[in-house]
Design a protein around this motif. Structure first.
Motif, PDB file in Angstrom:
ATOM      1  N   ASN A  80      57.143  -1.427 -66.757  1.00 35.60           N
ATOM      2  CA  ASN A  80      58.032  -1.541 -67.274  1.00 35.60           C
ATOM      3  C   ASN A  80      59.296  -1.632 -66.812  1.00 35.60           C
ATOM      4  O   ASN A  80      60.040  -1.076 -67.347  1.00 35.60           O
ATOM      5  CB  ASN A  80      58.002  -0.681 -68.898  1.00 35.60           C
ATOM      6  CG  ASN A  80      58.422  -1.381 -70.153  1.00 35.60           C
ATOM      7  OD1 ASN A  80      59.049  -2.479 -70.101  1.00 35.60           O
ATOM      8  ND2 ASN A  80      59.291  -0.165 -70.359  1.00 35.60           N
ATOM      9  N   THR A 121      52.178  -7.752 -67.702  1.00 40.53           N
ATOM     10  CA  THR A 121      52.404  -7.551 -67.976  1.00 40.53           C
ATOM     11  C   THR A 121      54.536  -7.515 -67.705  1.00 40.53           C
ATOM     12  O   THR A 121      54.247  -8.062 -66.640  1.00 40.53           O
ATOM     13  CB  THR A 121      53.065  -6.433 -69.198  1.00 40.53           C
ATOM     14  OG1 THR A 121      53.629  -5.785 -68.272  1.00 40.53           O
ATOM     15  CG2 THR A 121      51.397  -6.250 -69.798  1.00 40.53           C
ATOM     16  N   GLY A 122      54.894  -8.338 -68.715  1.00 40.36           N
ATOM     17  CA  GLY A 122      56.246  -9.080 -68.322  1.00 40.36           C
ATOM     18  C   GLY A 122      56.659 -10.626 -68.011  1.00 40.36           C
ATOM     19  O   GLY A 122      55.454 -10.908 -68.132  1.00 40.36           O
ATOM     20  N   ASP A 123      57.885 -10.815 -68.220  1.00 40.49           N
ATOM     21  CA  ASP A 123      58.425 -11.773 -67.797  1.00 40.49           C
ATOM     22  C   ASP A 123      59.352 -11.670 -66.632  1.00 40.49           C
ATOM     23  O   ASP A 123      60.240 -10.913 -66.336  1.00 40.49           O
ATOM     24  CB  ASP A 123      59.224 -13.185 -68.941  1.00 40.49           C
ATOM     25  CG  ASP A 123      58.366 -12.868 -69.580  1.00 40.49           C
ATOM     26  OD1 ASP A 123      56.788 -13.946 -69.343  1.00 40.49           O
ATOM     27  OD2 ASP A 123      58.042 -12.614 -70.929  1.00 40.49           O
ATOM     28  N   LYS A 146      51.181  -9.792 -61.892  1.00 39.05           N
ATOM     29  CA  LYS A 146      52.142  -9.374 -62.562  1.00 39.05           C
ATOM     30  C   LYS A 146      51.169  -8.982 -64.353  1.00 39.05           C
ATOM     31  O   LYS A 146      50.487 -10.035 -64.553  1.00 39.05           O
ATOM     32  CB  LYS A 146      53.376  -9.682 -63.712  1.00 39.05           C
ATOM     33  CG  LYS A 146      53.718 -10.982 -63.986  1.00 39.05           C
ATOM     34  CD  LYS A 146      54.873 -10.990 -64.691  1.00 39.05           C
ATOM     35  CE  LYS A 146      55.288 -12.567 -65.314  1.00 39.05           C
ATOM     36  NZ  LYS A 146      53.511 -12.923 -65.948  1.00 39.05           N
ATOM     37  N   VAL A 201      63.785  -9.213 -64.007  1.00 38.70           N
ATOM     38  CA  VAL A 201      62.522  -9.286 -64.278  1.00 38.70           C
ATOM     39  C   VAL A 201      62.573  -8.491 -65.837  1.00 38.70           C
ATOM     40  O   VAL A 201      63.750  -7.716 -66.218  1.00 38.70           O
ATOM     41  CB  VAL A 201      62.509  -7.946 -63.463  1.00 38.70           C
ATOM     42  CG1 VAL A 201      61.358  -7.761 -63.490  1.00 38.70           C
ATOM     43  CG2 VAL A 201      62.529  -9.132 -61.833  1.00 38.70           C
ATOM     44  N   LYS A 202      61.778  -8.770 -67.061  1.00 35.57           N
ATOM     45  CA  LYS A 202      61.578  -8.071 -67.994  1.00 35.57           C
ATOM     46  C   LYS A 202      60.658  -7.687 -68.029  1.00 35.57           C
ATOM     47  O   LYS A 202      59.558  -8.056 -68.056  1.00 35.57           O
ATOM     48  CB  LYS A 202      62.200  -9.255 -68.515  1.00 35.57           C
ATOM     49  CG  LYS A 202      63.443 -10.281 -68.866  1.00 35.57           C
ATOM     50  CD  LYS A 202      63.252 -11.310 -69.639  1.00 35.57           C
ATOM     51  CE  LYS A 202      64.601 -11.967 -70.030  1.00 35.57           C
ATOM     52  NZ  LYS A 202      64.360 -12.839 -70.941  1.00 35.57           N
ATOM     53  N   ASN A 203      60.764  -6.270 -67.947  1.00 40.10           N
ATOM     54  CA  ASN A 203      59.334  -5.420 -68.702  1.00 40.10           C
ATOM     55  C   ASN A 203      58.097  -5.556 -68.222  1.00 40.10           C
ATOM     56  O   ASN A 203      56.759  -6.065 -68.277  1.00 40.10           O
ATOM     57  CB  ASN A 203      59.182  -5.880 -70.071  1.00 40.10           C
ATOM     58  CG  ASN A 203      60.419  -5.582 -70.831  1.00 40.10           C
ATOM     59  OD1 ASN A 203      61.041  -6.504 -71.599  1.00 40.10           O
ATOM     60  ND2 ASN A 203      61.223  -4.285 -70.810  1.00 40.10           N
ATOM     61  N   VAL A 204      58.246  -5.696 -66.782  1.00 39.95           N
ATOM     62  CA  VAL A 204      56.941  -5.992 -65.823  1.00 39.95           C
ATOM     63  C   VAL A 204      56.934  -5.113 -65.946  1.00 39.95           C
ATOM     64  O   VAL A 204      57.214  -3.889 -65.151  1.00 39.95           O
ATOM     65  CB  VAL A 204      57.742  -7.304 -64.316  1.00 39.95           C
ATOM     66  CG1 VAL A 204      56.303  -6.580 -63.168  1.00 39.95           C
ATOM     67  CG2 VAL A 204      57.944  -7.997 -64.964  1.00 39.95           C
ATOM     68  N   SER A 205      55.110  -5.273 -65.753  1.00 38.26           N
ATOM     69  CA  SER A 205      54.195  -3.755 -65.237  1.00 38.26           C
ATOM     70  C   SER A 205      53.352  -4.139 -63.983  1.00 38.26           C
ATOM     71  O   SER A 205      52.279  -5.536 -64.307  1.00 38.26           O
ATOM     72  CB  SER A 205      53.309  -2.757 -66.521  1.00 38.26           C
ATOM     73  OG  SER A 205      55.365  -2.277 -67.192  1.00 38.26           O
ATOM     74  N   SER A 216      62.381  -3.403 -65.775  1.00 43.33           N
ATOM     75  CA  SER A 216      63.550  -4.404 -66.183  1.00 43.33           C
ATOM     76  C   SER A 216      65.018  -4.116 -65.050  1.00 43.33           C
ATOM     77  O   SER A 216      64.902  -3.295 -65.319  1.00 43.33           O
ATOM     78  CB  SER A 216      63.969  -4.666 -67.371  1.00 43.33           C
ATOM     79  OG  SER A 216      62.644  -4.713 -68.443  1.00 43.33           O
TER      80      SER A 216
END
Length: 252
Positions: free
Chosen positions: A19, A55-57, A53, A4-8, A21
């Motif tokens: 944000n 934002t993020g990946d 989501k 989980v990368k920088n998910v908001s 991760s």
């Protein structure tokens, strides 16, 4: 591995997930803990793509879930949400067979039924498998839904408060089954759980969330600490070691 990368995620002006991760190791049990409103269930739903989501990946084994076909994703991830309601009269066996839909599209083979039978046996439901869901107690229904998830036979199993409506005996049974799935079958299990002692005794890793943010994540023994739990729950929690397990004493 799940990354989980920088998910908001926002609802209106409120940041439900901010944000975030984290990495979820394969073949282990990872528990999400934290107070109500921490964002635990939302994060679980985003990982499974039930929720989008902002934002993020999110990557599963290096694959971006946003680019996965739904049927292929259903062969990788099984999720059981907190509230389950089916407006059809089904037996336990029929419900559990739904777990095979990504593979069978409703036309179950002998191999599919083997998975159904194994899941029913896992959850000790064989003697009541022909009962209808509306004839069951809340705990029996919960075990039936978990059996459906097990029958799906995915590498990743996501469970949102799987101990809801369960007594002590069946709560322990569920956690032992999840431990067995990880240790013997190499499944990756992620659970949202309120009972921090179950998290402490059965998890390999814990992610502690509050107000949509990760307070800390890591090996269980590094998270079950009085100072961290006070930050998380705004109360003093004594920790005692019993049979090598860290047990939180918060009733007194």
């Amino acid at each position: 591995m799940v990354e989980v990368k920088n998910v908001s995620k926002q609802y209106g002006d409120k940041n439900v997930i901010e944000n975030v991760s984290l990495k979820i190791e394969k073949g282990k049990i990872t528990s999400f803990i934290g107070p109500n409103g921490a964002g635990k269930s939302t994060l679980l739903s985003i990982i499974s793509r039930i929720l989008s989501k902002d934002t993020g990946d999110i990557l599963i084994d290096g694959m971006d879930i946003a680019r996965c076909k739904s049927n292929e994703l259903a062969k990788k991830i099984a999720i059981l949400k907190q509230s389950n309601y089916i407006n059809v009269r089904l037996t336990i066996r029929e419900l559990v067979s739904f777990g095979r839909f990504p593979y069978s599209q409703g036309r179950l083979t002998k191999e599919d039924w083997k998975h159904v039978d194994a899941a029913i046996k896992y959850m000790e439901l064989a003697d009541i498998q022909d009962k209808y869901l509306d004839q069951l107690s809340g705990g029996q229904q919960q075990r039936a839904f978990i059996a459906m998830v097990i029958a799906q036979d995915t590498e990743y199993i996501l469970l949102d408060e799987p101990l809801n409506n369960l007594d002590m005996k069946h709560s322990v049974q569920i956690m032992k089954v999840l431990r067995k799935l990880a240790d013997e079958l190499g499944k990756t299990v992620v659970i949202v759980i309120h009972d921090i002692n179950f998290a402490s005794c059965y998890s390999d890793y814990i992610v502690a969330l509050k107000d949509g943010k990760i307070i800390q994540q890591g090996a269980t023994e590094n998270i079950i600490r009085p100072d961290l739990l006070k930050t998380l729950y705004d109360m003093d929690i004594n920790i005692q070691t019993i049979d090598e397990n860290k047990i939180a004493v918060y009733y007194a």
